[in-house]
Design a protein around this motif. Structure first.
Motif, PDB file in Angstrom:
ATOM      1  N   LEU A  87       8.703 -27.349 -24.965  1.00 12.44           N
ATOM      2  CA  LEU A  87       8.163 -28.581 -24.738  1.00 12.44           C
ATOM      3  C   LEU A  87       8.631 -29.264 -23.506  1.00 12.44           C
ATOM      4  O   LEU A  87       7.686 -29.754 -22.674  1.00 12.44           O
ATOM      5  N   PHE A  92       2.856 -26.375 -24.041  1.00 15.65           N
ATOM      6  CA  PHE A  92       2.388 -26.695 -25.359  1.00 15.65           C
ATOM      7  C   PHE A  92       1.682 -25.698 -26.015  1.00 15.65           C
ATOM      8  O   PHE A  92       1.785 -25.074 -27.136  1.00 15.65           O
ATOM      9  N   HIS A  96       2.568 -24.075 -29.457  1.00 15.07           N
ATOM     10  CA  HIS A  96       1.697 -24.114 -30.741  1.00 15.07           C
ATOM     11  C   HIS A  96       1.468 -22.974 -31.374  1.00 15.07           C
ATOM     12  O   HIS A  96       1.601 -22.684 -32.725  1.00 15.07           O
ATOM     13  N   LEU A 135      10.209 -37.916 -29.273  1.00 15.56           N
ATOM     14  CA  LEU A 135       8.787 -37.909 -28.791  1.00 15.56           C
ATOM     15  C   LEU A 135       8.575 -36.345 -28.898  1.00 15.56           C
ATOM     16  O   LEU A 135       7.563 -35.678 -29.602  1.00 15.56           O
ATOM     17  N   LEU A 139       6.291 -34.371 -31.551  1.00 13.86           N
ATOM     18  CA  LEU A 139       5.227 -33.417 -31.483  1.00 13.86           C
ATOM     19  C   LEU A 139       5.373 -32.407 -31.926  1.00 13.86           C
ATOM     20  O   LEU A 139       4.457 -31.652 -32.419  1.00 13.86           O
ATOM     21  N   TYR A 140       6.593 -31.768 -32.219  1.00  7.81           N
ATOM     22  CA  TYR A 140       6.932 -30.419 -32.721  1.00  7.81           C
ATOM     23  C   TYR A 140       6.427 -30.490 -34.199  1.00  7.81           C
ATOM     24  O   TYR A 140       5.624 -29.227 -34.750  1.00  7.81           O
ATOM     25  N   VAL A 142       3.972 -32.599 -35.485  1.00  7.63           N
ATOM     26  CA  VAL A 142       2.480 -32.579 -35.530  1.00  7.63           C
ATOM     27  C   VAL A 142       2.092 -31.267 -35.423  1.00  7.63           C
ATOM     28  O   VAL A 142       1.002 -30.852 -35.951  1.00  7.63           O
ATOM     29  N   LEU A 143       2.510 -30.684 -34.214  1.00  3.93           N
ATOM     30  CA  LEU A 143       1.801 -29.329 -34.013  1.00  3.93           C
ATOM     31  C   LEU A 143       2.001 -28.350 -35.234  1.00  3.93           C
ATOM     32  O   LEU A 143       1.319 -27.551 -35.614  1.00  3.93           O
TER      33      LEU A 143
END
Ligand code: FAD
Length: 599
Positions: A87, A92, A96, A135, A139-140, A142-143
């Motif tokens: 990241l 990304f 992902h 952050l 994000l990790y 959420v992905l």
């Protein structure tokens, strides 16, 4: 344990056991007729390719020069992860993709072998670092949460300094101002690779280890097969196939050169060293991820131990035996000790292992058959830790497909792309697309039900609950085969002398069902005794050899030679760990090879 639906999968059709008795018949199958695909290399990528191709209805042979997973695939950090640090590189897509694979493995494909592991990221500076790390980890999450098979890993948590010290009391109070905790997956890499092989075999693939490709068969410019040398008998055989796939990791350059192709250094082997420490050496209920000057360092709980790593340096020497030096060990200890209240001493180190990352620079490239050309030039000036972990698939010659790079977590994606390229090369255009996303590994089948029934099973099989739980996490639904062996001969239910964390039955099963042929196959990769403690493994070698001898037809001379080879290898590793530089360690290895020490 899982909310996946592995139970619904169909049961295997063919025997999956890799017994010594089937070797001759398997070699006969490989050498008669023409396969669709011959896959070279029995690491996680080659094994993944075999499963991918066989489940598309293709005929498949898989050969491995040494033992399943004996290359890099038994020497990783054992994380099934998105790669938090990618990241930071703003990659990304890679993150992902890897999180999708993590999710599939945890929830569906291998819930018995892949487990959630909590990891603590200690923060060293106030405010800004928390926002930055929070952050990234957010994000990790959420992905990771957008995945279909989600096994619902807990979300990340922000912890105060006191909160962090409560979960990791071994940390030095001055080393942090707070922390962020997140989750990833952890796997036994060697057993995972072995189970991929067995799953492919259960579907009809023909797979044998100790078969080394020493040349290719070419007709009118096309590769139409390979010459394999049987390392057990020294006989050579010709195996014909519509397409040959090289999945030889750090050995890509050498195996490609056998076809007369010299594309230069496609793969840059980078050495990664891990230390194994006793559980008592770090007081923490969670793993740790620490930022280092060059990269990151993990300290992860692993059964009754910690695995601490890794390094990332070039290794231009013998790829068969990357060695950890004293300097590697000191570096890892000093990074770890920088955050611990009670420093870990060198004498606390139970074992050390080193592996080679097959890093490539020309990534994500799929070239058509015959469209030979060098992949992008390697970024030789970059430090290995800065080179991408993406993979490359190429076809340097008609009939030859080469895959390299990537990481264990994304083996399935690599396999699918590789088999697509092989199908195109072989003109098998009507083969279906990859199906491995819905193909649980052999041990996943029946695992969830057995896990639910483990208390009753423990009573009926007279195996204590902690042992049964450990066996279920190693063998999944296949545990019933192991229990059967213990029923037939009760003496096999006893612990292995010298490595009491394992049962004697596991040594027997390693040969009768898992294709082990030598002591190190059993002590390094089927059980992990030698990875956990050098001392234990040496102590258990004689008992293991006594169990192996009748199964593998060893006379007393062969048994002694096997024990000598095992001891010499351990001695070399110990001598190298006192060397200061890679050059010194490589010289020790060259000396051992010159004395014809064989392992
Ligand atoms: P290998 O496992 O090396 O397999 C190649 C095989 O080819 C070998 O077994 C070799 O014997 C065989 N072979 C070579 N020549 C021949 C021949 N002539 N004939 C027949 N067979 C041949 N990934 C993650 O996802 N998570 C991690 O936590 C992680 N940590 C890592 C830590 C370290 C230190 C390293 C080095 C790697 C790590 N990786 C991790 C990456 C991952 O382990 C590798 O990408 C992966 O195991 C490579 O698999 P492979 O099948 O390509 O290579």
């Amino acid at each position: 344990m899982s909310d996946g639906n592995a139970e619904e999968a169909s049961s295997p059709g063919l025997p999956s056991g890799l017994s010594p008795g089937r070797r001759a018949a398997d070699i006969a199958k490989l050498t008669s007729g023409q396969l669709d695909l011959l896959i070279v290399g029995g690491g996680v990528v080659g094994a993944g390719c075999a499963l991918d191709a066989i489940t598309r209805g293709l005929s498949v042979g898989l050969v491995e020069a040494e033992d399943w997973a004996s290359g890099t695939s038994s020497r990783s950090t054992k994380l099934v992860h998105g790669g938090l640090r990618y990241l930071q590189m703003l990659d990304f897509r890679l993150v992902h993709e890897a999180l999708r694979e993590r999710d599939l493995l945890l929830g569906h494909l291998a819930p018995h072998l892949v487990h959630p592991v909590p990891v603590l990221y200690p923060l060293r500076r106030v405010a800004l670092e928390r926002a930055y790390v929070g952050l990234g980890v957010g994000l990790y999450d959420v992905l990771g949460r957008s995945m279909r098979h989600s096994r619902r890993l807990p979300r990340h948590k922000h912890l105060s300094k006191d909160g962090a010290l409560r979960v990791a009391p071994g940390l030095r109070a001055q080393a942090l101002v707070g922390a962020v905790e997140y989750y990833d997956g952890q796997v036994d890499d060697a057993r995972f690779t072995l189970e991929l092989v067995r799953t492919a075999v259960s579907r009809g693939a023909v797979a044998q280890n100790r078969l080394k490709v020493v040349g290719f068969v070419r007709e009118r410019g096309r590769v139409v097969g390979a010459i394999v040398a049987d390392r057990e008998t020294s006989q050579e055989h010709e195996v014909r196939a519509k397409v040959v796939v090289l999945a030889t990791g750090a050995w890509t350059e050498e195996t490609e050169a056998l076809a007369g192709e010299e594309r230069g250094a496609l793969v840059r082997p980078s050495k990664g060293v891990h230390l194994v420490l006793p559980k008592s050496s770090i007081r923490s209920s969670v793993g740790l991820i620490l930022r280092t000057e060059k990269s990151v360092l993990f300290a992860l709980p692993w059964g009754e131990h910690w695995v601490v790593g890794t390094t990332d340096t070039d290794w231009p020497y013998d790829k068969g035996q990357p060695l950890a030096t004293g300097a590697d060990i000191e570096y890892l200890l000093s990074e770890l000790n920088s955050v611990l209240e009670h420093p870990v001493q060198r004498a606390d180190v139970e074992a050390v292992y080193a592996g080679l990352r097959p890093l490539v620079a020309g990534v994500g490239v799929v070239r058509g058959p015959g469209e030979m050309g060098p992949l992008d030039e390697l970024p030789k000036l970059k430090a290995p830790s800065k080179i991408s972990r993406e993979h490359a698939v190429s076809s340097p010659l008609p009939g030859l497909v080469v895959v390299s790079g990537g990481k264990l977590t994304t083996y399935r994606v690599m396999a699918a792309g590789t088999v697509d390229a092989a199908v195109a090369s072989a003109g098998l255009g009507d083969a279906p697309k990859s199906r491995t996303g819905s193909e649980p590994l052999l041990g996943a089948r029946g695992f969830c039900a057995l896990w639910q029934q483990r208390h009753a099973l423990s009573r009926s099989e007279r195996v204590d609950l902690p042992t049964l739980e450990r066996l279920l996490r190693r063998y999944g639904g296949l545990v019933t085969e192991l229990l059967e062996i213990m029923k037939v001969d009760e003496s096999l239910a006893a612990p292995l002398e010298g490595a009491e964390g394992y049962l004697r039955a596991e040594v027997v099963y390693a040969v009768t069902h898992e294709g082990a042929r030598h002591i190190d196959d059993v002590l390094i990769r089927r059980t992990r005794a030698a990875m956990e403690s050098r001392r234990l493994a040496l102590a258990s070698a004689p008992a293991a050899a006594d169990l192996l001898a009748p199964l593998l037809g060893w006379d007393s001379v062969t048994k002694q030679a096997e024990l000598d080879a095992y001891r010499q290898r351990a001695e070399l590793e110990m001598a190298a760990s006192l060397a200061e530089t890679d050059e010194e360690a490589a010289a020790l290895l060259a000396g051992a090879r010159a004395r014809q020490v064989h392992w």
